[in-house]
Write an enzyme that holds these catalytic residues in place. Structure first.
Site, PDB file in Angstrom:
ATOM      1  N   LYS A 207     -73.934  23.818   0.327  1.00 34.20           N
ATOM      2  CA  LYS A 207     -74.107  24.403   1.665  1.00 34.20           C
ATOM      3  C   LYS A 207     -72.722  24.720   2.207  1.00 34.20           C
ATOM      4  CE  LYS A 207     -75.003  25.200   6.067  1.00 34.20           C
ATOM      5  NZ  LYS A 207     -73.765  24.814   6.737  1.00 34.20           N
TER       6      LYS A 207
ATOM      7  N   GLY B 166     -70.131  27.439   8.880  1.00 29.71           N
ATOM      8  CA  GLY B 166     -69.400  26.915  10.031  1.00 29.71           C
ATOM      9  C   GLY B 166     -67.915  27.175   9.946  1.00 29.71           C
TER      10      GLY B 166
ATOM     11  N   GLY C 127     -72.304  30.836  11.505  1.00 29.14           N
ATOM     12  CA  GLY C 127     -72.370  30.760  12.960  1.00 29.14           C
ATOM     13  C   GLY C 127     -71.214  31.417  13.696  1.00 29.14           C
TER      14      GLY C 127
ATOM     15  N   ASP D 162     -78.056  23.705   7.431  1.00 26.97           N
ATOM     16  CA  ASP D 162     -78.163  22.393   6.790  1.00 26.97           C
ATOM     17  C   ASP D 162     -79.608  22.106   6.395  1.00 26.97           C
ATOM     18  OD1 ASP D 162     -75.460  22.020   7.167  1.00 26.97           O
ATOM     19  OD2 ASP D 162     -75.691  20.839   8.991  1.00 26.97           O
TER      20      ASP D 162
ATOM     21  N   LYS E 240     -76.818  16.335  10.322  1.00 24.13           N
ATOM     22  CA  LYS E 240     -76.351  16.454   8.941  1.00 24.13           C
ATOM     23  C   LYS E 240     -76.866  15.282   8.098  1.00 24.13           C
ATOM     24  CE  LYS E 240     -72.263  19.175  10.038  1.00 24.13           C
ATOM     25  NZ  LYS E 240     -72.905  20.408   9.562  1.00 24.13           N
TER      26      LYS E 240
END
Length: 287
Positions: free
Chosen positions: A32, A35, A68, A185, A244
């Site tokens: 993943k 961000g 994001g 996530d 998370k």
């Protein structure tokens, strides 16, 4: 040529990595990426180089990404303000169009291009493609923010079988054709679980789970999923780390062998985690 290391030292490093290469060769590792770990262009290029290296040694890498900061920047340029509730972006119809454009378009294709420049063979997908991610509206107040209801792995497995790196943006759809913005996530946990991945690596902007959030030396290197409840009760897991860690537990519950939370801003953190004794971040194992 860099002379900081002798040829013998370089050979020793490669020899020490051999057991780990054997361990992960032919196994699925989900990563993943998103961000603040994506903001630095030089670091982004380095991360894609590390993923290409893993692919070249036979690791079946599945890259799941958000974006994001890119979405917020694009919305700002278009004169639209970003609003968040509980860490999730409020997504009206106009915003979900922007999310799809940025994630499935610019960000996805940039990562695919970088991977191919580094010698990897990559194919970009969104969660909509092949119906990979099916979702429903999570909460009416959030608008088109999706809660995943189904993961179809066949398109991903087909690409892995053909020796490609699937690069998946976290956009989903429902059976009525609505598009949803999905938390990265959560999407990574669901995809990795459905694939029964050997490992899920969650690249964040913190070094892992800290006993004292202000002291990086208190990093918890390894724990079992059954220990997470105690850490929640003690307040060690708090704030932005809560979702998370919840995703870690969800991924393991769905079939992932173990999950790592680590700082994606550290140079070569993926290779340190997978190919060295040292490891990186916090490793959460199943019981």
């Amino acid at each position: 040529m860099d002379t900081a290391f002798s040829s013998e030292e370089r050979a020793e490093v490669l020899t020490q990595a051999l057991p780990y290469i054997k361990q992960y060769r032919g196994k699925i590792v989900a990563i993943k990426y998103g961000g603040n770990a994506m903001v630095n262009e030089q670091l982004k290029e380095q991360v894609m180089g590390d993923i290409a290296l893993l692919w070249l040694i036979g690791v079946k890498v599945v890259l799941i990404h958000g974006g994001g900061p890119e979405i917020s920047e694009t919305m700002k340029r278009l004169g639209k303000q970003s609003v968040f509730i509980g860490g999730l972006r409020v997504t009206d119809k106009e915003t979900v169009d922007i999310v799809q454009m940025v994630l499935a378009g610019k960000v996805n294709k940039t990562l695919v291009n970088l991977l191919q420049m580094k010698g990897g063979h990559a194919v970009g997908l969104s969660g909509i493609d092949g119906g990979i991610l099916e979702a429903k509206m999570k909460e009416e107040a959030l608008g088109f923010v999706g809660e995943i209801t189904k993961v179809r792995t066949q398109p991903i497995l087909d690409l892995l079988e053909k020796n490609y790196i699937p690069v998946i943006s976290t956009v989903a759809s429902d059976r009525q054709g609505n598009t949803y913005n999905v938390n990265g996530d959560t999407a990574a946990a669901c995809i990795a679980g459905a694939l029964r991945a050997e490992r899920l690596i969650m690249m964040t902007d913190v070094s892992g789970i800290l006993r004292d959030k202000d002291d990086p030396d208190t990093l918890i290197r390894e724990l079992r999923v059954s220990q997470l409840g105690t850490l929640f009760d003690e307040g060690i897991i708090s704030g932005g780390m809560i979702p998370k860690v919840e995703c870690c537990a969800e991924a393991i519950g769905k079939g992932v062998r173990n999950v790592v939370i680590m700082d994606g801003r550290v140079s070569h953190s993926i290779l340190i985690e997978l190919l060295t004794n040292e490891g990186a971040g916090t490793l959460v194992r199943g019981d």
